[in-house]
Scaffold this active site. Structure first.
Site, mmCIF file in Angstrom:
data_model
loop_
_atom_site.group_PDB
_atom_site.id
_atom_site.type_symbol
_atom_site.label_atom_id
_atom_site.label_comp_id
_atom_site.label_asym_id
_atom_site.label_seq_id
_atom_site.Cartn_x
_atom_site.Cartn_y
_atom_site.Cartn_z
ATOM 1 C CB SER A 38 -0.947 0.024 1.195
ATOM 2 O OG SER A 38 -0.239 0.197 2.406
ATOM 3 C CE LYS A 92 -2.553 2.453 4.906
ATOM 4 N NZ LYS A 92 -2.519 1.610 3.690
#
Length: 211
Positions: A38, A92
């Site tokens: 991701s 993230k």
């Protein structure tokens, strides 16, 4: 009693070392294994990431209780956090901080009314956040997550996204991230193992600084 004293003398050094390591990992620095793509291309599957747990604040070890805060989370920082919404630990990039107005149109970010700058260099697509020029990945077809209308980041929260924009479950799925869930700032790759090649080390990733 004598045997216990003897055992302690023989193992004291090892036990103190283990205790120190647990304390350091709980309150100062830790490493995090990245199992998904991701955050590609910035972070690859198999990377072991060094996490600075005192980058923003100092917490009581083994808890989320903050003793003191000394630095603010900034746009562009890569953070590791325990997501209650996702029920797992995630890594993230911070896109919006409290008060920011953020929109996404066809994978192009607009922050506080200004579109971010995007450009290609060779085969790389670069996105420019303030002080952070970093590469992003737009593999595959656009998804329903490729656009969202303008939203405002509430106080005490962050908006985060993965650099692999079409393949990341982030604030577009789980919502804003409460600041108290932040574990620390990801700063570099300690080492990386190639899952597709007998877990051999990827030497070019060793001590690679994250941007």
């Amino acid at each position: 009693m004598k045997s216990k004293q003897s055992w302690w003398k023989e193992n004291k050094g090892f036990l103190l070392f283990v205790g120190l390591m647990l304390f350091v990992r709980a309150g100062v620095a830790d490493w995090y294994y990245v199992p998904t793509g991701s955050m590609e291309p910035s972070i690859e599957v198999g990377d072991r990431i060094l996490v600075n747990k005192i980058a923003y604040d100092i917490k009581v070890p083994f808890s989320n209780i903050t003793l003191t805060s000394h630095s603010a989370v900034e746009r562009g920082d890569i953070v590791v956090f325990n997501s209650e919404a996702a029920q797992e630990r995630l890594i993230k990039r911070v896109i919006g901080v409290a008060g920011d107005r953020v929109a996404l149109i066809n994978n192009r970010l607009i922050i506080n009314g200004a579109s971010l700058s995007y450009r290609r260099e060779n085969d790389k697509l670069l996105e420019e956040l303030p002080a952070y020029l970093h590469e992003i990945k737009l593999a595959g077809n656009p998804t329903p997550l490729s656009s969202f209308r303008e939203i405002t980041v509430p106080t005490g929260h962050l908006l985060v996204m993965g650099d692999n924009r079409n393949n990341s479950a982030d604030s577009r799925v789980y919502g804003f991230v409460p600041k108290e869930e932040i574990i620390g700032k990801a700063t570099s790759v300690l080492y990386s193992l190639d899952n597709q090649n007998y877990y051999l080390p990827k030497l070019q990733r060793t001590f690679h600084t994250l941007i």
